[in-house]
Design a protein around this motif. Structure first.
Motif, PDB file in Angstrom:
ATOM      1  N   PHE A 160       1.225 -12.506   1.783  1.00 34.84           N
ATOM      2  CA  PHE A 160       1.148 -12.033   0.400  1.00 34.84           C
ATOM      3  C   PHE A 160       1.562 -10.550   0.309  1.00 34.84           C
ATOM      4  CE2 PHE A 160      -1.509  -9.766  -2.736  1.00 34.84           C
ATOM      5  CZ  PHE A 160      -1.064 -10.359  -3.909  1.00 34.84           C
ATOM      6  N   ILE A 161       1.063  -9.761   1.267  1.00 27.75           N
ATOM      7  CA  ILE A 161       1.392  -8.326   1.284  1.00 27.75           C
ATOM      8  C   ILE A 161       2.898  -8.155   1.523  1.00 27.75           C
ATOM      9  CG2 ILE A 161       1.025  -6.148   2.531  1.00 27.75           C
ATOM     10  CD1 ILE A 161      -1.833  -7.343   3.259  1.00 27.75           C
ATOM     11  N   MET A 162       3.423  -8.929   2.455  1.00 25.03           N
ATOM     12  CA  MET A 162       4.861  -8.835   2.776  1.00 25.03           C
ATOM     13  C   MET A 162       5.710  -9.154   1.546  1.00 25.03           C
ATOM     14  SD  MET A 162       6.951 -10.956   5.708  1.00 25.03           S
ATOM     15  CE  MET A 162       7.000 -12.568   4.939  1.00 25.03           C
ATOM     16  N   LYS A 163       5.369 -10.250   0.860  1.00 28.65           N
ATOM     17  CA  LYS A 163       6.166 -10.689  -0.294  1.00 28.65           C
ATOM     18  C   LYS A 163       5.997  -9.730  -1.474  1.00 28.65           C
ATOM     19  CE  LYS A 163       8.134 -14.149   1.475  1.00 28.65           C
ATOM     20  NZ  LYS A 163       9.556 -14.024   1.785  1.00 28.65           N
ATOM     21  N   THR A 164       4.750  -9.323  -1.747  1.00 27.43           N
ATOM     22  CA  THR A 164       4.506  -8.485  -2.928  1.00 27.43           C
ATOM     23  C   THR A 164       5.156  -7.119  -2.787  1.00 27.43           C
ATOM     24  OG1 THR A 164       2.363  -9.565  -3.092  1.00 27.43           O
ATOM     25  CG2 THR A 164       2.691  -7.652  -4.486  1.00 27.43           C
ATOM     26  N   LEU A 165       5.076  -6.566  -1.578  1.00 28.81           N
ATOM     27  CA  LEU A 165       5.591  -5.198  -1.397  1.00 28.81           C
ATOM     28  C   LEU A 165       6.981  -5.190  -0.769  1.00 28.81           C
ATOM     29  CD1 LEU A 165       2.305  -3.453  -0.166  1.00 28.81           C
ATOM     30  CD2 LEU A 165       3.304  -3.401  -2.463  1.00 28.81           C
ATOM     31  N   ASN A 166       7.535  -6.411  -0.592  1.00 30.18           N
ATOM     32  CA  ASN A 166       8.900  -6.482  -0.063  1.00 30.18           C
ATOM     33  C   ASN A 166       9.037  -5.810   1.298  1.00 30.18           C
ATOM     34  OD1 ASN A 166      11.297  -7.586  -0.730  1.00 30.18           O
ATOM     35  ND2 ASN A 166      11.403  -6.458  -2.686  1.00 30.18           N
ATOM     36  N   LEU A 167       8.149  -6.138   2.195  1.00 30.70           N
ATOM     37  CA  LEU A 167       8.132  -5.457   3.491  1.00 30.70           C
ATOM     38  C   LEU A 167       8.939  -6.236   4.529  1.00 30.70           C
ATOM     39  CD1 LEU A 167       4.325  -4.512   3.684  1.00 30.70           C
ATOM     40  CD2 LEU A 167       6.230  -3.122   2.839  1.00 30.70           C
ATOM     41  N   PRO A 168       9.470  -5.534   5.523  1.00 33.37           N
ATOM     42  CA  PRO A 168      10.194  -6.222   6.600  1.00 33.37           C
ATOM     43  C   PRO A 168       9.249  -6.764   7.680  1.00 33.37           C
ATOM     44  CG  PRO A 168      10.308  -3.855   6.938  1.00 33.37           C
ATOM     45  CD  PRO A 168       9.516  -4.069   5.671  1.00 33.37           C
ATOM     46  N   THR A 169       7.966  -6.354   7.603  1.00 31.68           N
ATOM     47  CA  THR A 169       7.006  -6.697   8.657  1.00 31.68           C
ATOM     48  C   THR A 169       6.166  -7.913   8.263  1.00 31.68           C
ATOM     49  OG1 THR A 169       5.691  -4.951   7.630  1.00 31.68           O
ATOM     50  CG2 THR A 169       6.785  -4.410   9.686  1.00 31.68           C
ATOM     51  N   HIS A 170       5.766  -8.684   9.277  1.00 35.84           N
ATOM     52  CA  HIS A 170       5.070  -9.952   9.029  1.00 35.84           C
ATOM     53  C   HIS A 170       3.554  -9.852   9.173  1.00 35.84           C
ATOM     54  CE1 HIS A 170       9.205 -10.812  10.104  1.00 35.84           C
ATOM     55  NE2 HIS A 170       9.084 -11.895   9.346  1.00 35.84           N
TER      56      HIS A 170
END
Ligand SMILES: Nc1nc2c(ncn2[C@@H]2O[C@H](COP(=O)(O)OP(=O)(O)OP(=O)(O)O)[C@@H](O)[C@H]2O)c(=O)[nH]1
Ligand SMILES: [Mg+2]
Length: 247
Positions: A150-160
């Protein structure tokens, strides 16, 4: 290079002694760097401080910071990080749980990537080869895995793995530029990790996730609570708004 391993503790008597012993063994296998351990203890009610004091007699590279009360994981790390930078002049900081959920052997792999030029190395449970404990309940597995997703998708992060407790961070150009201040960090609890992760990425840290096998805690009780879920949602929301506003 000077590397400080920060270990926050609250009632980790079942794990901390063995953990220090195993970390010290690993340090000996990496003579190219100068390691020390900084325990930040939140006034543990068990034998944790005594065990650390005992270890200090054997190993000269251990320091303990005593907090007057338990104030949260983020508060403990901010305290420890500021101390490491100002008192030890550390070149890199490793965040390491005090309950043996991280394997001391993984320090070698963090250092290897640091030596390869990475600024930020994350021990990741959610890249190929990474695992979480089999013993965890379905709820724990769901919250941890989909929380990170959820954090990755919401903040558009490259980390899993965006809540991992095992990280190495370069100080020069990165941690010395971060808001390591209790009034500026967005959470004094577990969610501080999301904030610092985003700040490191914003600073352009060369980042690598390495797979880790996250173990079951060794003794003691979890300090993670429902509040941590709400704190994570709060931090993600603030970061999303800031991103939207271009701040
Ligand atoms: N100094 C300090 N240490 C803390 C605090 N909260 C947690 N810790 C320590 O930080 C480490 C991580 O906390 P845990 O409770 O293990 O969190 P977690 O790994 O997400 O949860 P579990 O998987 O249930 O163990 C442990 O070594 C704790 O003892 C705190 O408020 N202050
Ligand atoms: Mg734990």
């Amino acid at each position: 290079m000077k590397i400080t391993v920060i270990i926050p503790t609250y009632n980790e008597a079942g794990a901390i002694g063995g953990l220090i012993y195993n970390l010290e063994k690993v340090f000996k296998e990496i003579p190219s760097h100068d390691f020390n351990i900084l325990v930040v203890d939140a006034d543990s009610k068990d034998q944790t401080p005594d065990i650390v004091n005992e270890a200090q007699k054997k190993y000269k590279n251990i320091e303990i910071l005593a907090e007057p009360i338990k104030r949260g994981l983020g508060a403990a790390y901010i305290y420890g990080m500021k101390h490491a930078i100002s008192k030890f002049n550390s070149d890199a900081i490793i965040e390491f749980d005090g309950d043996f959920q991280h394997n001391p052997e993984d320090v070698k792999r963090l250092i290897c990537e640091f030596d390869n030029g990475f600024d930020y190395v994350i021990g990741s449970r959610y890249v190929r080869g990474g695992t979480i404990p089999e013993e965890w309940s379905g709820r724990q597995k769901f919250l941890s895995k989909y929380g990170s997703w959820f954090i990755m998708k919401t903040l558009n992060l490259p980390t899993h793995d965006n809540t991992s407790g095992l990280r190495l961070s370069r100080v020069a150009g990165f941690y010395d530029k971060l808001p390591l201040d209790e009034n500026k960090i967005l959470s004094l609890y577990h969610a501080y990790k999301i904030h610092l992760l985003c700040e490191m990425l914003k600073l352009g840290a060369k980042t690598k996730e390495i797979p880790i096998k996250f173990l079951e805690r060794r003794g003691g009780d979890s300090k993670s609570t429902v509040r941590d879920i709400f704190e994570s949602l709060k931090v993600v929301s603030i970061l999303k708004v800031r991103d939207f506003l271009g701040k």
